[in-house]
Write a protein that holds these residues in place. Sequence first.
Motif, PDB file in Angstrom:
ATOM      1  N   SER A 169      34.867  53.267  37.964  1.00 27.13           N
ATOM      2  CA  SER A 169      35.089  51.955  38.574  1.00 27.13           C
ATOM      3  C   SER A 169      35.123  52.035  40.090  1.00 27.13           C
ATOM      4  O   SER A 169      34.793  51.053  40.772  1.00 27.13           O
ATOM      5  CB  SER A 169      36.393  51.348  38.045  1.00 27.13           C
ATOM      6  OG  SER A 169      37.506  52.176  38.359  1.00 27.13           O
ATOM      7  N   ARG A 185      29.563  46.525  36.288  1.00 24.42           N
ATOM      8  CA  ARG A 185      30.900  46.393  35.741  1.00 24.42           C
ATOM      9  C   ARG A 185      31.158  47.501  34.743  1.00 24.42           C
ATOM     10  O   ARG A 185      30.249  47.879  33.993  1.00 24.42           O
ATOM     11  CB  ARG A 185      31.076  45.031  35.069  1.00 24.42           C
ATOM     12  CG  ARG A 185      31.094  43.921  36.105  1.00 24.42           C
ATOM     13  CD  ARG A 185      30.755  42.629  35.495  1.00 24.42           C
ATOM     14  NE  ARG A 185      30.185  41.742  36.496  1.00 24.42           N
ATOM     15  CZ  ARG A 185      29.794  40.510  36.211  1.00 24.42           C
ATOM     16  NH1 ARG A 185      29.890  40.077  34.977  1.00 24.42           N
ATOM     17  NH2 ARG A 185      29.282  39.751  37.139  1.00 24.42           N
ATOM     18  N   ALA A 187      33.578  48.959  31.638  1.00 26.20           N
ATOM     19  CA  ALA A 187      34.547  48.637  30.590  1.00 26.20           C
ATOM     20  C   ALA A 187      34.653  49.828  29.644  1.00 26.20           C
ATOM     21  O   ALA A 187      33.650  50.481  29.341  1.00 26.20           O
ATOM     22  CB  ALA A 187      34.132  47.384  29.822  1.00 26.20           C
ATOM     23  N   ALA A 417      41.777  44.683  38.209  1.00 30.17           N
ATOM     24  CA  ALA A 417      40.753  43.708  37.831  1.00 30.17           C
ATOM     25  C   ALA A 417      39.521  43.818  38.731  1.00 30.17           C
ATOM     26  O   ALA A 417      38.385  43.732  38.257  1.00 30.17           O
ATOM     27  CB  ALA A 417      41.327  42.290  37.890  1.00 30.17           C
ATOM     28  N   ARG A 420      37.254  46.617  37.844  1.00 33.43           N
ATOM     29  CA  ARG A 420      36.463  46.372  36.643  1.00 33.43           C
ATOM     30  C   ARG A 420      35.397  45.309  36.845  1.00 33.43           C
ATOM     31  O   ARG A 420      34.780  44.858  35.876  1.00 33.43           O
ATOM     32  CB  ARG A 420      37.387  45.982  35.477  1.00 33.43           C
ATOM     33  CG  ARG A 420      38.205  47.157  34.950  1.00 33.43           C
ATOM     34  CD  ARG A 420      38.853  46.816  33.624  1.00 33.43           C
ATOM     35  NE  ARG A 420      39.912  45.834  33.788  1.00 33.43           N
ATOM     36  CZ  ARG A 420      41.176  46.135  34.066  1.00 33.43           C
ATOM     37  NH1 ARG A 420      41.526  47.397  34.226  1.00 33.43           N
ATOM     38  NH2 ARG A 420      42.091  45.198  34.186  1.00 33.43           N
ATOM     39  N   TYR A 439      36.189  34.234  38.315  1.00 36.22           N
ATOM     40  CA  TYR A 439      36.419  35.296  37.332  1.00 36.22           C
ATOM     41  C   TYR A 439      37.681  34.932  36.558  1.00 36.22           C
ATOM     42  O   TYR A 439      38.714  34.636  37.158  1.00 36.22           O
ATOM     43  CB  TYR A 439      36.575  36.650  38.011  1.00 36.22           C
ATOM     44  CG  TYR A 439      35.291  37.175  38.606  1.00 36.22           C
ATOM     45  CD1 TYR A 439      34.434  37.971  37.858  1.00 36.22           C
ATOM     46  CD2 TYR A 439      34.935  36.855  39.903  1.00 36.22           C
ATOM     47  CE1 TYR A 439      33.252  38.452  38.404  1.00 36.22           C
ATOM     48  CE2 TYR A 439      33.747  37.323  40.458  1.00 36.22           C
ATOM     49  CZ  TYR A 439      32.917  38.120  39.695  1.00 36.22           C
ATOM     50  OH  TYR A 439      31.740  38.590  40.222  1.00 36.22           O
ATOM     51  N   ARG A 441      40.447  35.848  33.488  1.00 38.73           N
ATOM     52  CA  ARG A 441      41.068  36.891  32.667  1.00 38.73           C
ATOM     53  C   ARG A 441      42.043  36.232  31.715  1.00 38.73           C
ATOM     54  O   ARG A 441      43.031  35.622  32.136  1.00 38.73           O
ATOM     55  CB  ARG A 441      41.786  37.911  33.543  1.00 38.73           C
ATOM     56  CG  ARG A 441      42.321  39.108  32.770  1.00 38.73           C
ATOM     57  CD  ARG A 441      42.934  40.115  33.699  1.00 38.73           C
ATOM     58  NE  ARG A 441      43.391  41.307  32.973  1.00 38.73           N
ATOM     59  CZ  ARG A 441      44.008  42.336  33.547  1.00 38.73           C
ATOM     60  NH1 ARG A 441      44.221  42.329  34.847  1.00 38.73           N
ATOM     61  NH2 ARG A 441      44.389  43.377  32.831  1.00 38.73           N
ATOM     62  N   SER A 445      42.147  39.108  26.307  1.00 32.60           N
ATOM     63  CA  SER A 445      41.162  40.108  26.729  1.00 32.60           C
ATOM     64  C   SER A 445      41.468  40.536  28.154  1.00 32.60           C
ATOM     65  O   SER A 445      41.526  39.689  29.059  1.00 32.60           O
ATOM     66  CB  SER A 445      39.740  39.541  26.650  1.00 32.60           C
ATOM     67  OG  SER A 445      38.807  40.456  27.184  1.00 32.60           O
ATOM     68  N   GLU A 447      39.530  42.216  30.118  1.00 31.29           N
ATOM     69  CA  GLU A 447      38.333  42.319  30.937  1.00 31.29           C
ATOM     70  C   GLU A 447      38.028  40.985  31.604  1.00 31.29           C
ATOM     71  O   GLU A 447      37.962  39.940  30.939  1.00 31.29           O
ATOM     72  CB  GLU A 447      37.138  42.767  30.089  1.00 31.29           C
ATOM     73  CG  GLU A 447      37.319  44.139  29.469  1.00 31.29           C
ATOM     74  CD  GLU A 447      37.527  45.222  30.516  1.00 31.29           C
ATOM     75  OE1 GLU A 447      36.957  45.112  31.621  1.00 31.29           O
ATOM     76  OE2 GLU A 447      38.249  46.193  30.237  1.00 31.29           O
TER      77      GLU A 447
END
Length: 475
Positions: A169, A185, A187, A417, A420, A439, A441, A445, A447
């Motif tokens: 990351s 990105r 994950a 965050a 990611r 974005y 969140r 989840s 991600e």
Amino acid sequence: MFKRLPGDEARNLVTTTPDTAVVFRPAVLKTPALVTLIIYGWRFLVALVRTLWRHPIASAVPVALGALYAWHGWPLTASALGVVVLVLLAWAFCARDSFARLVGWRLLAWWRLMSVYCRHWQAVMDVSGLARRINGRAYMPRLLKVQCDSWADRITVRMLDGQAVKDWSDRTDNLAQGFGAVSCRVALIKGGRLLLTFPRSDPLAAPIPALPIPDEPSVGPVEIGKQEDGQPLKLKVHGTHVLIAGATGAGKGSFLWDTIRGLLPAMRAGLAEIWALDPKLMELSFGRELFRGRYASDPADCADLLDEAVSVMQKRAARFAGLQRSHTPTVEDPFILVLVDEVAFLTAYQPDKQLRQRISAALATLATQGRSVGVGVMAALQDPRKEVMNIRNLFPDKIALRLDESEQVDMVLGDGARDRGALADHISPVPELGAGVAYMRLETSPEPVRVRAAYVSDDDIRAMVATFTARGEAA
């Protein structure tokens, strides 16, 4: 130049000048050519079997064409190949979705694998520092699989033993530039395996017009825009609390008005109510008739409205105790959404200390106890610092629009965050490109997901007010 050592080790010492440190030359074991050929032959056989197992149809086509050429010559082979191509073209034109799912994206994934990722994998791993060299031997992360869809490439990677997700990351910029993508990105799939996402296009580049008002009343997830993968964006408002943060002009109003728009049928049916707090007197006042008197702009009135919401919540909790643990909207007990625009003005910038403490206490009470009895809070603010909004961790679902500083991303969405891929500080300040882009969140989840809310214009709000008030009064 060197004194002879016991065991005649002087020949293994390498130096160029008398002042340099003594370096021992490592022993080199030469592998016999036959062993090397056996190793490479075994690897080729394993790769061939793996390819046949994973891609049986793609492997059968060239084998069948080769057999046809060997038995019947090139005319029949060319004819068969032409028929296959025509069938695929007809399939692509007549059933585009199924062709893309079963053939098109797989062919694109194979092409991207060979032309981009395999071609540049070693160089990118070396330059980005993700590969390791120990005692002269190179250790390389393993590229396992490439999958493509309409907007991104998804790469499954096996990390080196001992590597951490943070090692990857921290190098998302290196990976994106190395493979010619705009962003990357990271994950975690499971222990030792990562999913790298490289977007090829941006479905959120253009503004989204206001979505149609739903036909059926519902307080379930409200459709308010689009996700980065092209899927509808549905925001859960019943049974949770939502915090929205973004700089001036980032598009916070889009999320507020899209939510109101999606709840209009439920409000018309008496299954939902929106209690609006609008201390700026600019955003929600444009449609104050929609809230049926549950609207406040003066800080004192805002505090009274919040206290009333707390009272309703506590009365419901007393009635539900021992009978039910979750709320089902009814006309007698509708879902109440407390909508607060620029909450920082009430909780941090309000000069009246007692009023500020009263508002903060009411919001904290609603955020900690309101979910199970059908009282939700949606709050919007510009400055996400702790001293401005000290109860932000009480909001399970968080949305970060364009922010001024990279540190603010983790303040809103939680630690890690931004690593990611939640680059909220990189969202364009140009309204046509970045307004409403965020974005998100969710509690379910960890991600972050890139989304864009539909733009509700002034004309759309006027139409909402005219339609809702006319039907509501008639009912």
